[in-house]
Motif scaffolding. Sequence first.
Motif, PDB file in Angstrom:
ATOM      1  N   TYR A  18       0.853  -1.197   0.000  1.00  0.00           N
ATOM      2  CA  TYR A  18       0.000   0.000   0.000  1.00  0.00           C
ATOM      3  C   TYR A  18       0.886   1.243   0.000  1.00  0.00           C
ATOM      4  CZ  TYR A  18      -2.939   3.758   1.738  1.00  0.00           C
ATOM      5  OH  TYR A  18      -3.582   4.961   1.885  1.00  0.00           O
ATOM      6  N   GLY A  19       0.595   2.158  -0.920  1.00  0.00           N
ATOM      7  CA  GLY A  19       1.344   3.408  -0.988  1.00  0.00           C
ATOM      8  C   GLY A  19       0.968   4.166  -2.241  1.00  0.00           C
ATOM      9  N   ASN A  20       0.935   5.496  -2.138  1.00  0.00           N
ATOM     10  CA  ASN A  20       0.603   6.356  -3.268  1.00  0.00           C
ATOM     11  C   ASN A  20       1.883   6.678  -4.038  1.00  0.00           C
ATOM     12  OD1 ASN A  20      -0.285   8.289  -5.071  1.00  0.00           O
ATOM     13  ND2 ASN A  20      -1.514   9.399  -3.570  1.00  0.00           N
ATOM     14  N   ALA A  21       2.002   6.123  -5.242  1.00  0.00           N
ATOM     15  CA  ALA A  21       3.218   6.296  -6.031  1.00  0.00           C
ATOM     16  C   ALA A  21       3.398   7.719  -6.531  1.00  0.00           C
ATOM     17  CB  ALA A  21       3.212   5.327  -7.214  1.00  0.00           C
ATOM     18  N   ALA A  22       2.415   8.582  -6.342  1.00  0.00           N
ATOM     19  CA  ALA A  22       2.564   9.985  -6.728  1.00  0.00           C
ATOM     20  C   ALA A  22       3.240  10.801  -5.634  1.00  0.00           C
ATOM     21  CB  ALA A  22       1.197  10.588  -7.064  1.00  0.00           C
ATOM     22  N   HIS A  23       3.692  10.149  -4.550  1.00  0.00           N
ATOM     23  CA  HIS A  23       4.425  10.811  -3.472  1.00  0.00           C
ATOM     24  C   HIS A  23       5.890  10.372  -3.521  1.00  0.00           C
ATOM     25  CE1 HIS A  23       0.456  11.278  -0.976  1.00  0.00           C
ATOM     26  NE2 HIS A  23       0.513  12.054  -2.038  1.00  0.00           N
ATOM     27  N   LEU A  24       6.780  11.332  -3.467  1.00  0.00           N
ATOM     28  CA  LEU A  24       8.201  11.043  -3.616  1.00  0.00           C
ATOM     29  C   LEU A  24       8.710  10.129  -2.510  1.00  0.00           C
ATOM     30  CD1 LEU A  24      10.862  11.503  -5.084  1.00  0.00           C
ATOM     31  CD2 LEU A  24      11.181  13.610  -3.749  1.00  0.00           C
ATOM     32  N   GLU A  25       8.215  10.301  -1.277  1.00  0.00           N
ATOM     33  CA  GLU A  25       8.715   9.468  -0.176  1.00  0.00           C
ATOM     34  C   GLU A  25       8.360   7.997  -0.378  1.00  0.00           C
ATOM     35  OE1 GLU A  25       4.877  11.550   1.239  1.00  0.00           O
ATOM     36  OE2 GLU A  25       6.695  12.029   0.097  1.00  0.00           O
TER      37      GLU A  25
ATOM     38  N   HIS B 274      13.405  12.928 -10.551  1.00  0.00           N
ATOM     39  CA  HIS B 274      14.275  12.475  -9.466  1.00  0.00           C
ATOM     40  C   HIS B 274      15.035  11.180  -9.810  1.00  0.00           C
ATOM     41  CE1 HIS B 274      12.746  15.431  -6.569  1.00  0.00           C
ATOM     42  NE2 HIS B 274      11.551  15.229  -7.124  1.00  0.00           N
ATOM     43  N   PHE B 275      14.532  10.423 -10.760  1.00  0.00           N
ATOM     44  CA  PHE B 275      15.206   9.174 -11.138  1.00  0.00           C
ATOM     45  C   PHE B 275      15.320   9.104 -12.667  1.00  0.00           C
ATOM     46  CE2 PHE B 275      12.251   8.503  -7.526  1.00  0.00           C
ATOM     47  CZ  PHE B 275      13.184   8.388  -6.498  1.00  0.00           C
ATOM     48  N   PRO B 276      16.008  10.036 -13.293  1.00  0.00           N
ATOM     49  CA  PRO B 276      16.021  10.118 -14.755  1.00  0.00           C
ATOM     50  C   PRO B 276      16.654   8.903 -15.440  1.00  0.00           C
ATOM     51  CG  PRO B 276      17.655  11.591 -13.805  1.00  0.00           C
ATOM     52  CD  PRO B 276      16.841  11.086 -12.676  1.00  0.00           C
ATOM     53  N   HIS B 277      17.474   8.141 -14.699  1.00  0.00           N
ATOM     54  CA  HIS B 277      18.137   6.979 -15.295  1.00  0.00           C
ATOM     55  C   HIS B 277      17.223   5.751 -15.365  1.00  0.00           C
ATOM     56  CE1 HIS B 277      18.499   6.719 -10.945  1.00  0.00           C
ATOM     57  NE2 HIS B 277      18.626   5.407 -11.089  1.00  0.00           N
TER      58      HIS B 277
ATOM     59  N   ARG C  21      12.570   2.041  -3.349  1.00  0.00           N
ATOM     60  CA  ARG C  21      13.896   1.943  -3.962  1.00  0.00           C
ATOM     61  C   ARG C  21      13.823   2.058  -5.486  1.00  0.00           C
ATOM     62  NH1 ARG C  21      16.554  -1.064   0.264  1.00  0.00           N
ATOM     63  NH2 ARG C  21      18.554  -0.842  -0.853  1.00  0.00           N
ATOM     64  N   VAL C  22      13.005   3.020  -5.953  1.00  0.00           N
ATOM     65  CA  VAL C  22      12.862   3.211  -7.393  1.00  0.00           C
ATOM     66  C   VAL C  22      14.194   3.608  -8.022  1.00  0.00           C
ATOM     67  CG1 VAL C  22      11.757   4.644  -9.168  1.00  0.00           C
ATOM     68  CG2 VAL C  22      10.415   3.797  -7.240  1.00  0.00           C
ATOM     69  N   GLY C  23      15.003   4.375  -7.293  1.00  0.00           N
ATOM     70  CA  GLY C  23      16.284   4.805  -7.830  1.00  0.00           C
ATOM     71  C   GLY C  23      17.224   3.666  -8.149  1.00  0.00           C
ATOM     72  N   GLU C  24      17.009   2.481  -7.546  1.00  0.00           N
ATOM     73  CA  GLU C  24      17.863   1.318  -7.797  1.00  0.00           C
ATOM     74  C   GLU C  24      17.223   0.327  -8.747  1.00  0.00           C
ATOM     75  OE1 GLU C  24      19.752  -0.123  -4.039  1.00  0.00           O
ATOM     76  OE2 GLU C  24      18.548   1.496  -3.147  1.00  0.00           O
ATOM     77  N   ALA C  25      16.046   0.664  -9.276  1.00  0.00           N
ATOM     78  CA  ALA C  25      15.365  -0.212 -10.228  1.00  0.00           C
ATOM     79  C   ALA C  25      15.843   0.075 -11.642  1.00  0.00           C
ATOM     80  CB  ALA C  25      13.851  -0.017 -10.121  1.00  0.00           C
ATOM     81  N   LYS C  26      15.583  -0.870 -12.542  1.00  0.00           N
ATOM     82  CA  LYS C  26      15.908  -0.688 -13.955  1.00  0.00           C
ATOM     83  C   LYS C  26      14.694  -0.159 -14.732  1.00  0.00           C
ATOM     84  CE  LYS C  26      19.402  -4.350 -14.175  1.00  0.00           C
ATOM     85  NZ  LYS C  26      19.785  -5.641 -14.804  1.00  0.00           N
TER      86      LYS C  26
END
Length: 597
Positions: free
Chosen positions: A442-449, A482-485, A455-460
């Motif tokens: 459960y979590g709102n993906a439209a929130h940065l936290e 925030h995670f352009p890669h 761990r979106v920054g470590e995903a492909k």
Amino acid sequence: MQSVATFAALLAVAVFLVPFFKRAGLGTVLGYLVAGVLIGPWGASVVHDPENLLHTAELGVVLLLFIIGLELQPSRLWALRKPVFGLGALQFFGVGALLIGVARLLGLNWAESVLAGLALALSSTAFVLPTLAERNELHSRYGRETFAILLFQDLMVIPLLALLPLLGAVKAEGGVSPVVGLVVLGVVIAVGRPLMDRVFRHVSRIDSREMFTAAALATALGLALLMEASGLSMSLGAFVAGVLLSDSDFRHELEGSIAPFQGLLMGFFFIAVGMSINLGMIVQHPINVIAFTFGLLAIKGFGLYGLRRMVGGAAKVSRMQALALAQCGEFAFVLFGAARANSLLPVDVVEQLTLSVALSMAIAPLLFIIGDRINAREAANQPEQPADDMPDEPNPVVIAGFGRVGQIIGRILRLRGVPFTALDKDRDEVDVVRRFGAQAYYGNAAHLEVLDAARVGEAKVFVLAIDDIETSLRCAELVRKHFPHVQIVARARDRFHAYRLMDLGVTLQMRETFKSSLALACMTFEALGKPPAVASQIIDLFARNDQELLKRQQALYHDESQLIQSTKDAHMELVALLEQELAAAVPPEAEPESPKA
């Protein structure tokens, strides 16, 4: 000539007013009632004798019950038995008992109180179901339960009509005993289905729509007249006819044949009811009318809310159901009309009840607005639930939105052993998919936290499968910033959603109905006799051209005129290109000619 002028006036005022009321969200029934008021004795006095019109228009009620019977397939009713006979009975008998008690306190005798209380317990199917559909709430929990309650209420109309002879409201010619009617009803149920099936099979061989319509009307009206002659009501006969044909192969054809007549006659019925509404009561006794109407709404609303909470209903679901069903229904007009015609209820009581029923239907849209405001206030005052604890280890794929699209993606990834983190802001949805073994959080993906915790920054890959367009765009913007890669693979609701995702730099996307529409188009060509290779070539060429057009039109979609012109030009180009490719790839004799009419 007067009847032709009256008929023309009825049609004219209905055509003018009813669409206006429907667009305003007030419902067609209220539009017909207001139309009747305007042309009746309290308005322009175009019609001076609404009783004659009412007798003719009652055929609309008969045909409506025939259609209700057609839609009540035993298998469908059995599948819905728990909510229909559980919640439906709770609302109808619970609220009905409260209204019967109030009627007794107001001085009505037991027979009058039972009829008035149970009739007022009914709600307006014609208003509530279209309203729920327009609000996209018909498939929500409270929408499904409300539908079940309304279905039970429709079923209860038949015993209420059958109850009238026992209360002394209807006396058949010659003093026919109700026992005779029950015997006739049993015989009809026993032999009616095979007999009517043979009749309609015979008529269908003629291949004449007019004859089929005539047979449908003859069946509904014939059984209605038979029941009336046997001491029961016409409506009961029509309903039984519909139920007997509900599992027939001709069910849909019967419904299509009867519906235009039923709709028009029901409209005339409500117009006639509107003509007979005594508006003078509002002028003479405004406080009594207002107090009775709002008291009626309060008893039905608070009564259902309390009963639903007693059996474990959530506060929000119970409140929305109570507000949706607080108004009275169109069948109350039918029952009160029969009561008045047969002297079961005093005339002044019928006039008060009819007026209050109409006013409750007029207030009904406001109740939905009140419910929305209460829900919005509660949502604003309650802090959002904290997101679930996310997995300690990052996963190569994060799926935002784990509904019908996200779940299919997740299932395929699991089959190949690809770990993923699934996010959804619907707590109930998350709980359901967890019971099936899916790892959802459960979590709102439209929130940065939440994105950080996942761990979106470590995903492909970030799979954007959120259904709501604005939430989807906010989420895409956060990930791009925030995670352009991280590569975004997005679901687009429609073409304009796709344009806006492209504006954010999201290039890997798919419109959710595009592939399925292409597949259906290919099946259509094959069903028309095109060779599979030709059908596939047409579809492939269209798909490539449409994807290129989507990219070209991204710069134009803010300008509607340019977008329309671009679409027309692209269509002409595609027609010419398709002709050239098919001519080059398929010899003329390879593609069969279209069948001639």
